[in-house]
Design a protein around this motif. Structure first.
Motif, PDB file in Angstrom:
ATOM      1  N   GLY A 162       6.931   9.692  -7.896  1.00 40.35           N
ATOM      2  CA  GLY A 162       8.593  10.281  -8.234  1.00 40.35           C
ATOM      3  C   GLY A 162       8.577  12.073  -9.250  1.00 40.35           C
ATOM      4  N   LYS A 163       7.132  11.889  -9.313  1.00 40.49           N
ATOM      5  CA  LYS A 163       7.255  13.811 -10.727  1.00 40.49           C
ATOM      6  C   LYS A 163       6.516  14.560  -9.103  1.00 40.49           C
ATOM      7  N   LYS A 164       5.360  13.990  -9.218  1.00 38.41           N
ATOM      8  CA  LYS A 164       4.579  14.741  -8.543  1.00 38.41           C
ATOM      9  C   LYS A 164       3.683  14.661  -7.082  1.00 38.41           C
ATOM     10  N   SER A 165       3.967  15.317  -6.446  1.00 42.25           N
ATOM     11  CA  SER A 165       2.711  14.901  -4.830  1.00 42.25           C
ATOM     12  C   SER A 165       2.171  15.759  -3.799  1.00 42.25           C
ATOM     13  N   TRP A 166       1.278  15.687  -3.211  1.00 40.46           N
ATOM     14  CA  TRP A 166       0.678  16.909  -2.887  1.00 40.46           C
ATOM     15  C   TRP A 166       0.547  16.555  -1.694  1.00 40.46           C
ATOM     16  N   LEU A 167      -0.121  17.566  -0.307  1.00 39.20           N
ATOM     17  CA  LEU A 167      -0.259  16.918   1.232  1.00 39.20           C
ATOM     18  C   LEU A 167      -1.082  18.357   0.818  1.00 39.20           C
ATOM     19  N   PHE A 168      -2.552  18.056   0.979  1.00 41.27           N
ATOM     20  CA  PHE A 168      -3.423  18.748   1.733  1.00 41.27           C
ATOM     21  C   PHE A 168      -4.164  19.314   0.046  1.00 41.27           C
ATOM     22  N   TRP A 202     -13.389  -0.857 -15.013  1.00 40.59           N
ATOM     23  CA  TRP A 202     -13.477  -0.172 -13.575  1.00 40.59           C
ATOM     24  C   TRP A 202     -11.840   0.885 -13.287  1.00 40.59           C
ATOM     25  N   PRO A 203     -12.969   1.989 -13.613  1.00 43.16           N
ATOM     26  CA  PRO A 203     -11.471   2.999 -13.785  1.00 43.16           C
ATOM     27  C   PRO A 203     -11.756   3.760 -12.394  1.00 43.16           C
ATOM     28  N   ALA A 204     -10.592   4.710 -12.639  1.00 44.79           N
ATOM     29  CA  ALA A 204     -10.349   4.995 -10.791  1.00 44.79           C
ATOM     30  C   ALA A 204      -9.542   6.162 -10.828  1.00 44.79           C
ATOM     31  N   ILE A 205     -10.095   7.045  -9.982  1.00 45.47           N
ATOM     32  CA  ILE A 205      -8.606   8.218  -9.489  1.00 45.47           C
ATOM     33  C   ILE A 205      -8.802   7.609  -7.937  1.00 45.47           C
ATOM     34  N   TRP A 206      -7.237   8.049  -7.949  1.00 42.33           N
ATOM     35  CA  TRP A 206      -6.040   7.926  -6.627  1.00 42.33           C
ATOM     36  C   TRP A 206      -4.862   8.114  -6.715  1.00 42.33           C
ATOM     37  N   THR A 207      -5.446   8.300  -4.904  1.00 41.38           N
ATOM     38  CA  THR A 207      -3.627   8.399  -4.473  1.00 41.38           C
ATOM     39  C   THR A 207      -2.851   7.135  -3.418  1.00 41.38           C
ATOM     40  N   LEU A 208      -1.587   7.715  -3.600  1.00 38.30           N
ATOM     41  CA  LEU A 208      -1.087   6.940  -2.486  1.00 38.30           C
ATOM     42  C   LEU A 208       0.505   7.717  -2.040  1.00 38.30           C
ATOM     43  N   GLY A 209       0.620   7.605  -0.991  1.00 39.67           N
ATOM     44  CA  GLY A 209       2.098   7.924  -0.272  1.00 39.67           C
ATOM     45  C   GLY A 209       2.889   7.419  -0.844  1.00 39.67           C
ATOM     46  N   SER A 210       4.261   7.480   0.071  1.00 33.35           N
ATOM     47  CA  SER A 210       5.414   6.816  -1.295  1.00 33.35           C
ATOM     48  C   SER A 210       5.976   6.384   0.084  1.00 33.35           C
ATOM     49  N   SER A 256       2.182   6.244  13.606  1.00 35.79           N
ATOM     50  CA  SER A 256       1.940   7.200  12.024  1.00 35.79           C
ATOM     51  C   SER A 256       0.584   7.210  11.355  1.00 35.79           C
ATOM     52  N   ASN A 257       0.448   8.093  10.857  1.00 33.75           N
ATOM     53  CA  ASN A 257      -0.538   8.727   9.948  1.00 33.75           C
ATOM     54  C   ASN A 257      -0.106   8.939   8.959  1.00 33.75           C
ATOM     55  N   PRO A 258      -0.864   8.790   7.791  1.00 35.24           N
ATOM     56  CA  PRO A 258       0.054   8.403   5.987  1.00 35.24           C
ATOM     57  C   PRO A 258      -0.633  10.243   5.355  1.00 35.24           C
ATOM     58  N   PHE A 259      -1.787  10.225   6.176  1.00 34.45           N
ATOM     59  CA  PHE A 259      -2.481  11.727   5.521  1.00 34.45           C
ATOM     60  C   PHE A 259      -2.079  12.766   5.999  1.00 34.45           C
ATOM     61  N   LEU A 260      -1.058  12.639   6.934  1.00 34.54           N
ATOM     62  CA  LEU A 260      -0.524  13.530   7.245  1.00 34.54           C
ATOM     63  C   LEU A 260       1.173  13.701   6.458  1.00 34.54           C
ATOM     64  N   GLN A 261       1.501  13.053   5.061  1.00 36.84           N
ATOM     65  CA  GLN A 261       2.357  12.624   4.409  1.00 36.84           C
ATOM     66  C   GLN A 261       1.657  13.164   3.110  1.00 36.84           C
ATOM     67  N   PRO A 262       2.469  13.297   2.113  1.00 40.61           N
ATOM     68  CA  PRO A 262       2.192  13.520   1.238  1.00 40.61           C
ATOM     69  C   PRO A 262       1.643  12.851  -0.172  1.00 40.61           C
ATOM     70  N   GLN A 263       1.059  12.298  -0.886  1.00 41.21           N
ATOM     71  CA  GLN A 263       0.210  11.302  -1.559  1.00 41.21           C
ATOM     72  C   GLN A 263       0.609  11.828  -3.663  1.00 41.21           C
ATOM     73  N   TYR A 264       0.857  10.565  -4.106  1.00 36.45           N
ATOM     74  CA  TYR A 264       0.773  10.796  -5.297  1.00 36.45           C
ATOM     75  C   TYR A 264      -0.789  10.999  -6.006  1.00 36.45           C
ATOM     76  N   LEU A 265      -0.285  10.765  -7.463  1.00 34.57           N
ATOM     77  CA  LEU A 265      -2.114  10.118  -7.817  1.00 34.57           C
ATOM     78  C   LEU A 265      -1.721   9.944  -9.187  1.00 34.57           C
ATOM     79  N   LEU A 266      -3.012   8.637  -8.553  1.00 33.95           N
ATOM     80  CA  LEU A 266      -3.367   7.723 -10.093  1.00 33.95           C
ATOM     81  C   LEU A 266      -4.494   7.445 -10.884  1.00 33.95           C
ATOM     82  N   LEU A 267      -4.685   7.597 -11.962  1.00 36.00           N
ATOM     83  CA  LEU A 267      -5.384   7.603 -13.078  1.00 36.00           C
ATOM     84  C   LEU A 267      -5.147   6.050 -14.297  1.00 36.00           C
ATOM     85  N   ASN A 268      -6.477   5.180 -13.716  1.00 35.85           N
ATOM     86  CA  ASN A 268      -6.359   4.259 -14.190  1.00 35.85           C
ATOM     87  C   ASN A 268      -7.947   3.360 -15.028  1.00 35.85           C
TER      88      ASN A 268
END
Length: 291
Positions: free
Chosen positions: A122-128, A144-152, A248-260
């Motif tokens: 809801g604040k930052k997302s990126w495509l490519f 179990w650390p992670a760096i990951w992205t999800l689409g909205s 549909s292709n989810p990776f032709l749409q923006p994704q946001y970032l998670l660090l947990n």
């Protein structure tokens, strides 16, 4: 003991720092220019206090995978040039406990562990682009650390998920994972392209590997997603294959970032590990093709 060892190694690297970036310490240098690319986002975490609320928000409570930790904002803070996410062993009543509940979130009487998960939803997302995240992970049992992205805007996994980094212990073996997931015709069941690399060979080459910062990288174009650690290619996913059942292709749409930092579940039982377990993120830098 491992945390103390890493600290002592870091103290011994002042000579290294005089000649360049120490692998044991945060990198305070400016982001490097990349040919043909423009820096569109960078979070250096070079302040003390809470992460920037204009960029990051927090997950709260028990969230997924029957993990042990209760997520809360208290466990994420910036210090000495890093975001630090702490996994802590602490006991208190579960505020959402329901007697007789069959839901794992509400059936637990107590919270036994806490941690943090921050995200740019809801604040930052990126495509490519090229994503570079420099981080140091704690390889303790249970971590179990992670760096990951999800689409909205769509249900998981049709929204798409990219795991630039996960560390946990499948079959008890400390392992780095690089994954891409998308939808299938079964609700909540993902199609995965997953690569697992045991960290033992890394440690054989460099006994201090767990004490060092490493750069996890994603190169994401309209043709592919490539995931790296320290410029070593781990996973290639062709976007011609990442098609949801509806076309549909989810990776032709923006994704946001998670660090947990999760605890337990795939990470295994952390009961005998030394706490706090720390996950340190030095920076997040995102480049895109210059126009």
């Amino acid at each position: 003991m491992k945390t103390l060892l890493c600290f002592l190694i870091c103290l011994s690297t002042s000579t290294i720092q005089a000649f360049g970036i120490s692998p044991y310490a945060p990198d305070f240098s400016k982001p490097k220019p990349l040919a043909g690319m423009k820096l569109v986002f960078n979070e250096e975490f070079n302040k003390n206090g809470k992460p920037d609320s204009c960029i990051w928000s927090y997950e709260n409570g028990f969230k997924r995978n029957q993990e042990l930790q209760w997520y809360q904002s208290d466990n994420a803070y910036c210090r000495n040039g890093c975001l630090i996410i702490e996994g802590r062993k602490e006991s208190r009543p579960n505020p959402i406990y329901k007697e007789g509940s069959s839901d794992w979130r509400t059936s637990r009487k107590e919270i036994q562990y806490t941690s943090a998960s921050i995200q740019t939803a809801g604040k930052k997302s990126w495509l490519f682009g090229r994503f570079e995240i420099r981080a140091r992970i704690d390889t303790a049992t249970g971590s179990w650390p992670a760096i990951w992205t999800l689409g909205s805007g769509r249900e998981w996994p049709s929204c798409g998920e990219i795991d630039l980094m996960e560390f946990y212990r499948p079959q008890g073996i400390p392992t780095i994972l690089a994954n891409v997931a998308w939808g299938t015709d079964v609700r909540y069941k993902a199609k995965w392209n997953s690569v697992r690399k045991a960290i033992a060979p890394f440690i054989t080459k460099d006994k201090n590997w767990p004490c060092k910062f490493h750069v996890w990288r994603m190169d994401w174009t309209k043709e592919y997603i490539k995931l790296y650690i320290d410029d070593i290619l781990l996973n290639t996913t062709l976007l011609s294959e990442t098609i949801n059942p509806d076309g549909s292709n989810p990776f032709l749409q923006p994704q946001y970032l998670l660090l947990n930092l999760a605890l337990g579940s795939n990470g295994r039982d952390p009961a005998n590990s030394i706490f706090p377990i720390k996950y340190e993120v030095d920076y997040v830098r995102i480049y895109q093709q210059a126009q």
